[in-house]
Every structure is written in C-alpha cells, then in structure tokens.
Enzyme design. Sequence first.
Site, PDB file in Angstrom:
ATOM      1  N   SER A 133      47.035  47.682  38.160  1.00 24.03           N
ATOM      2  CA  SER A 133      47.164  46.831  39.260  1.00 24.03           C
ATOM      3  C   SER A 133      46.374  47.283  40.309  1.00 24.03           C
ATOM      4  CB  SER A 133      48.580  46.479  39.469  1.00 24.03           C
ATOM      5  OG  SER A 133      48.525  45.947  40.906  1.00 24.03           O
ATOM      6  N   CYS A 143      48.766  38.201  46.502  1.00 26.20           N
ATOM      7  CA  CYS A 143      48.989  39.722  46.894  1.00 26.20           C
ATOM      8  C   CYS A 143      48.069  40.020  48.109  1.00 26.20           C
ATOM      9  CB  CYS A 143      48.926  40.605  45.921  1.00 26.20           C
ATOM     10  SG  CYS A 143      50.082  40.529  44.519  1.00 26.20           S
TER      11      CYS A 143
END
Length: 617
Positions: free
Chosen positions: A494, A200
């Site tokens: 997250s 990510c």
Amino acid sequence: MSDSKIVLIDRHPGRSAQTIGVARELGTDPALIHEPSVGVVGTKGDSQCYLGVASKVDAIHEHLKSRIGSGADDLKYRLVQPEFTIATSDGIRNGTREMRYSLLGREVTNDSLCEHLEATGLAGTIAVVACDKPPVGTLAAVLEHNEPAIIMSDGTIRPGRDPETGEALDIVSAYQVAGHPDQAVRDRIACNACPGIGSCGGMFTYNTMQTFIGVVGLQPLHMVAPASDDRRRLEEFPKELVAHLANMMAKGLKPRDIVQRDSIRNAVIVAMAIGGSTNVVLHVPEIARAAGFEHFWRDVMTPEEFNHLSKNVVPVLTNARPYGKYSMIDIDRVGGVQVIVKELLDAGLLNGDMMTCTGRTLAEQVADLETPAPDGDVIHSVATPFKPTGGLRMLGGNLSPDFSAILKLAGVEGGLEDNLFKGRARVFEGEVGLIKALDEAPDSFQDKDMIIVRYEGPSGAPGMPEMLDPTSRITTLCRERGIVVALMTDARFSGGSVGLVIGHVGPEAALGGPIAFVENGDAIIVDLNNNTLNCPALDDAATLAARKAAWEKIVADNGGQHPNCGVADTRLLHRARHTAVPAVRGGGMHPNREVWVRDLREPVKSGFEPRNRHREG
C-alpha cells in the site's frame, strides 16, 4: 493517430429504436441520435472511497445535458446515460485472500470501460474516479480508445481525529493498532479513523495516481486535491469539465496527443517529489503501454535514469502521510498540487510545454491558476526540500534480475547505515503465515530480520495483493522495540506502508525467480550505493543449482505449479494465474503473457532533460 473509434447510429429502424427511446427518457432531442455520442462514467465499489462518485457523475451528466441541443450555441451530440465500473476495496480487504482481487480491479475497469467506450463509440467522455486501481484502469481505457476524454478525482477523505489525544487519524492509523493489546484502543481508532466519504487521504496510492493523472495532462491540476465533499466538485467543476471536453472535441485533441513520452516522465518525477506510492512503478508501465509505448523501462525511462533522478536530482517536497505529518486536504489548503508542479517547473525539472486537457500547456495551466509559493511546512521548496532525495528507488541484484524491486526510500524509518542493510532471511510462503506469526508470536521477530514473503506475485497469489496489514504491524513493532525488521516480497505494498519494505521482486517465486531459492538464515544485503538486492548464498553456482533443482522437482511433482501458490478458484483468478505479466511490465493480464499494445508508436525524444538548478552538476 489511427482511424476514429466513434460509432454513429445509422438510419436502420432496429438500431434507431432504442436510441430514440433513450433520448426521450433522458430528455434530449431524438434527432441528435445520429450525432457522435458523449457521456459520463464513474468507478464504484465497496468502500467509502466510492460513496461520492454517483453524485459527481449525476452533476456532470446534468450539466452536460443542459448544454446539448440543436441551437447555435448548443453541443450537438447524442447523450448516453452514465455508466459505472466495479472494484473491491483495498482498505477493507487488506490482509485477506480477497485482496488478490485489488490489482485485478484495474484490469476489470479497463475491460468494462473498453466495452462501453468502444461498443457505444463515445466521441467524448468525462470520468469520475475513486480508490486506487480503477483510476489507472480508466486512464488506460481512454488512452486505448483515444477519443477526447477528461478524468476527475472524486476526491480525498478528510482526516479523522482521536477523541482522546486529538491526533489526526487515517486508514493506516487503524492498521497500525491491529496488534495493540487493548481492545478499547483498537475500537476507538477504528471508529474515528475514516469519517465521511472519499479515498485515502495521505500521499498513498490514490493521491499519488491522481497527482500523476493531473501532471500527465488528463485532469485539471486544481481538481486533484480538494476533498470528496468539497462543494466545488458539485457546483463548479462540472461546468469546467464540460467546457474543457467541448474544447477538446472541437479541436480534435485526444488523450494520446496529451500523454506523450515527456508528459509521462513529468508525472514520474512529480511522483518522486511527493514521496509517492511504490505502486506508481507498477502502474506507469501499464499507462505507457496504453498510450502506445511498448516498454516503459526502455522507451520512456530506464531504471538507471529513474534511480539517478531519485537519488541526485529530485527532492521530496511534501510533508505528507505516511512518512510525514499532513494529508491531501492540507495540500489543497496551501494551494494544491499545482504548487508542487510550479516549484518543479521553476527548478527545471519538468517540461512545461506538454499539452493538457485544459487546452493549455502544463506551464500555462499553472500560470492560469495563479499558483502561490510553497508554504514551507506542508509543501517545501526545491531549494529547501522536506527530504533531499526522491522517494523511490529501483533495485537490481541477484534477487531482482528483472530490476523490478522497489523501495519507498521516503518511508524508511531506520536500518540503513551508509546506505546498507545487512540482515538474515526469515521466509514465509505467503502473507497468511506472516500475519499469523505477527498475531501469535510478535516477540519472535528480531532486529535485522529480513522477512521474505513469496508466492504472492501477479501469477503466484494470483493477483499480487498489497500488504498494508503486515507492514503496519511490523512498523508498530519496530517503533515499540527500537529495532529494524525489513520485508521483501514478490507482491506489492500500500502507499500507506512505511519501513524498510521492498516489493515487486522479480521474477516472482511462482515463475522460478531467485526469491524462491532463499532459505531461512541466508544473509540478505540491500545496497543503495549500488541499488542492489542480493543473497550472497545464491552467488555460489553449486548452491544455486542445487536449490533450483530441488524447486523444479517440487513443481514437476505437483503438475507444473508450485504447491505454495495461492488457489485460483474463480475464472478471474485463473485468468490472472495464466496471463499475468511481470511487475516490471505492469502486472496486467495479457494473452500468453505477451504485452499487447494498440497502435504502437515510437518514443520520440523532445530534447528536454530534467535538471535541478538548485544543485550544481
């Protein structure tokens, strides 16, 4: 430290037979099988995060192999074949019950590398890591093994691009359109959010922890930010890594020589300065434990000091997703994480004397890299920061007696007036119920709701899943309607989550923490002036006693476990149910919930205290 963990192959024909065969198959000299072993490891799993790992492992292995031999300038070691660990994908599994396995991937990585490092007895290791949890498990394993080792990020993914608007996209963009009424829009974002390979790309958990590993000293700083598909990772970095490992082995420089009390503190301060993921406060107790420090919040940094630094001393320097505009690719473009480190060093916030895997101190490494000044857009200076206060805040109060609750202040988009949020509780007995409500009745959520999701902690879920799916939906809902809906949970978030979201509330509901006693409609107060998270109803002793007694009866009638806990239907989940320690201790799995430390050491203070020379007092 303690006795060497190196295993040498003796002259016993049975123990030598396969090592001779392996040496021949790998193309190395069988005469070297009686020398210390070196090798490369990698982390793998089901996502794009891991797709580039094998090629880097192969490149490093081939360069290491080219250096091994019996000549005067050769490395005289036994080469072992590359090994890989396994983990799930945070990005794919978020919002599903399989997400319970994500944090457990950190533990599985630690365990599998423990077997490899200890049973093989590696005297030198290079690790290529990807995704969120395996890098921390890798770091913990090499710290416990404590023989020369270096970690390299596999690298970040490049941003996607919306073909209609030109807007930069990432995995969070896709989660934020989950509630969009137009299927074509959802499909367009999903198809364009994650092109290529790599982990990510924002300042989410992966890049937070890669930056942490670089600052703590076990990854060269300039190897943190480049993309996974950057050719340097295959053509330049392998040679550098092997040279650094050889130097560490020659000098006897080991991970615990590098990861000291002040190097951990340095890394935490940098995590604040990059507006990093809340997961850092879940992982740093585990890293400190693996480095020999029994209790991070006592031996390395107290919650009070953490909050003082974040509130008064350390600013946010990066204009990065999810709270800003740019990705790690942009940070690399303007000079890399070493620019951030240099700014903090020059401001007096980091101890530059800490040794690193390069054989140079942190300050020397930054100087060697000829680090440029901040560009003022992607990376800001300490004097004129992107945000004046650090990105993270720990909360106590009657809902968080463990002082474990964590708020990513850098990601808050509204709702704090005079550093206060006053809302009313809306309780969900698990994440599934919340997602169902967001799917089917999004208009039922009102301004000043404080959503409470419980029984999702390390033991309760079990596995402490992160909640990117519901937080992303809530963020979109709040932006569209101009309201503030907060969320608190005994689970975690997250690094891509934004909004007024508070995780790691402890003790968790499954173990009878106060979060279990909150009822719908209760007032909830978040006070950042005092760093507290409170439910005034629970200040009344009679109310608290009655609710606790009712909860205890439900537990007793259900055989000692609350029925709202998740199902532990595999051996791994069952192990987590009965061995997971609280978030404040890292959320890992330890027998009898007693944190285990190999070769405990004293947290010696250096005398260095972080100060911001740009702020008086």
